[in-house]
Design a protein around this motif. Structure first.
Motif, PDB file in Angstrom:
ATOM      1  N   TYR A 157     -25.344 -29.695 -11.759  1.00  0.00           N
ATOM      2  CA  TYR A 157     -24.521 -28.409 -11.373  1.00  0.00           C
ATOM      3  C   TYR A 157     -24.642 -28.122  -9.784  1.00  0.00           C
ATOM      4  O   TYR A 157     -23.709 -27.760  -9.188  1.00  0.00           O
ATOM      5  N   ARG A 158     -25.907 -28.663  -9.458  1.00  0.00           N
ATOM      6  CA  ARG A 158     -26.079 -28.617  -7.974  1.00  0.00           C
ATOM      7  C   ARG A 158     -25.161 -29.419  -7.111  1.00  0.00           C
ATOM      8  O   ARG A 158     -24.421 -29.078  -6.378  1.00  0.00           O
ATOM      9  N   GLU A 159     -24.997 -30.724  -7.738  1.00  0.00           N
ATOM     10  CA  GLU A 159     -24.219 -31.834  -7.021  1.00  0.00           C
ATOM     11  C   GLU A 159     -22.787 -31.134  -7.192  1.00  0.00           C
ATOM     12  O   GLU A 159     -22.022 -31.449  -6.166  1.00  0.00           O
ATOM     13  N   ILE A 160     -22.184 -30.946  -8.282  1.00  0.00           N
ATOM     14  CA  ILE A 160     -20.648 -30.422  -8.386  1.00  0.00           C
ATOM     15  C   ILE A 160     -20.113 -29.309  -7.350  1.00  0.00           C
ATOM     16  O   ILE A 160     -19.263 -29.515  -6.641  1.00  0.00           O
ATOM     17  N   GLU A 168     -22.359 -22.232  -3.145  1.00  0.00           N
ATOM     18  CA  GLU A 168     -22.497 -20.627  -3.639  1.00  0.00           C
ATOM     19  C   GLU A 168     -21.995 -20.869  -5.191  1.00  0.00           C
ATOM     20  O   GLU A 168     -22.102 -19.808  -5.885  1.00  0.00           O
ATOM     21  N   TRP A 169     -21.251 -21.690  -5.421  1.00  0.00           N
ATOM     22  CA  TRP A 169     -20.784 -21.850  -6.931  1.00  0.00           C
ATOM     23  C   TRP A 169     -21.619 -22.387  -8.081  1.00  0.00           C
ATOM     24  O   TRP A 169     -21.212 -22.359  -9.091  1.00  0.00           O
ATOM     25  N   GLN A 170     -22.766 -22.771  -7.644  1.00  0.00           N
ATOM     26  CA  GLN A 170     -23.749 -23.317  -8.656  1.00  0.00           C
ATOM     27  C   GLN A 170     -23.818 -22.577 -10.071  1.00  0.00           C
ATOM     28  O   GLN A 170     -23.690 -23.260 -10.813  1.00  0.00           O
ATOM     29  N   ALA A 171     -24.130 -21.174  -9.791  1.00  0.00           N
ATOM     30  CA  ALA A 171     -24.422 -20.329 -10.930  1.00  0.00           C
ATOM     31  C   ALA A 171     -23.215 -20.234 -11.690  1.00  0.00           C
ATOM     32  O   ALA A 171     -23.118 -20.241 -13.247  1.00  0.00           O
ATOM     33  N   GLN A 172     -21.979 -20.249 -11.115  1.00  0.00           N
ATOM     34  CA  GLN A 172     -20.707 -20.387 -11.923  1.00  0.00           C
ATOM     35  C   GLN A 172     -20.390 -21.634 -12.663  1.00  0.00           C
ATOM     36  O   GLN A 172     -19.898 -21.568 -13.784  1.00  0.00           O
ATOM     37  N   ILE A 173     -20.729 -22.479 -11.950  1.00  0.00           N
ATOM     38  CA  ILE A 173     -20.550 -23.864 -12.650  1.00  0.00           C
ATOM     39  C   ILE A 173     -21.372 -24.188 -13.805  1.00  0.00           C
ATOM     40  O   ILE A 173     -21.422 -24.462 -14.955  1.00  0.00           O
ATOM     41  N   ARG A 174     -22.663 -23.549 -13.592  1.00  0.00           N
ATOM     42  CA  ARG A 174     -23.974 -23.699 -14.552  1.00  0.00           C
ATOM     43  C   ARG A 174     -23.502 -22.994 -15.819  1.00  0.00           C
ATOM     44  O   ARG A 174     -23.545 -23.341 -16.891  1.00  0.00           O
ATOM     45  N   ALA A 175     -22.670 -21.796 -15.450  1.00  0.00           N
ATOM     46  CA  ALA A 175     -22.253 -20.875 -16.477  1.00  0.00           C
ATOM     47  C   ALA A 175     -21.069 -21.555 -17.444  1.00  0.00           C
ATOM     48  O   ALA A 175     -21.000 -21.436 -18.714  1.00  0.00           O
TER      49      ALA A 175
END
Length: 201
Positions: A157-160, A168-175
């Motif tokens: 998720y962090r790498e994407i 700042e998109w990490q949380a949205q990618i995780r979700a």
């Protein structure tokens, strides 16, 4: 006269730059599509790695761009002006993660998911759901497998987010991935609903 024209153009350019606000929204549809493809490749043992999408060259234009269009191109980068935002998900790091995840699903993690000992959490990770389904002598290894999987998922998720230039998109990618893992879970596997309650597919 030339100085006056130059002054007017400079003033207009500065005013235009001051008025341009670029909002970069999270490309939710593109993220869901990319997540579905990645997850499908991890959970399907016969899946092949996704091919790099081919970029088509636009047809040659017969007319020259107007000066105003050229000025806007300088002020607003093409990446931000795109009608359909894209999300890059495939690079050397994510492919290495995908390989490790696939190996786990075809091995220890797959067995843990099949037995119901482990399930998908609602935050894009995996967790021990019922340790009694794992023999006592194998619990340490099962916990290590869960920890390895979660380390890779967090890194993914962090790498994407970083590869797309938007940490700042990490949380949205995780979700987005959390929904995808649950959506693609095999029949009989466990997952957490939004309230955190375990359910079986």
């Amino acid at each position: 006269m030339r100085k006056l024209v130059y002054l007017i153009l400079t003033t207009m350019t500065v005013a235009l730059v001051g008025c341009v606000t670029i909002n970069v929204y999270f490309p939710e549809a593109a993220a869901q599509k990319a997540a579905d493809q990645f997850i499908g490749n991890v959970l399907d043992s016969n899946a092949k790695p996704p091919a790099e999408p081919k970029k088509e060259n636009p047809p040659p234009s017969d007319h020259r761009p107007r000066p105003s269009a050229m000025l806007l191109d300088l002020l607003i980068p093409a990446a931000y002006a795109a009608d359909t935002p894209d999300l890059r998900i495939q690079n050397a790091t994510t492919e290495a993660i995908r390989g490790r995840m696939s190996a786990r699903v075809n091995g220890a993690l797959g067995s843990l998911l099949d037995s119901g000992a482990v399930g998908f959490t609602n935050d894009g990770l995996v967790a021990m759901r019922d340790s009694t389904k794992v023999p006592l002598s194998q619990r340490a290894q099962a916990n290590a497998t869960v920890a390895d999987e979660n380390r890779d998922r967090n890194e993914l998720y962090r790498e994407i987010a970083q590869a797309n230039g938007h940490p700042e998109w990490q949380a949205q990618i995780r979700a987005t991935f959390a929904k995808g893992w649950i959506k693609h879970a095999h029949a009989g596997w466990y997952y957490q609903n939004a309230a955190g309650t375990w359910q079986q597919k």
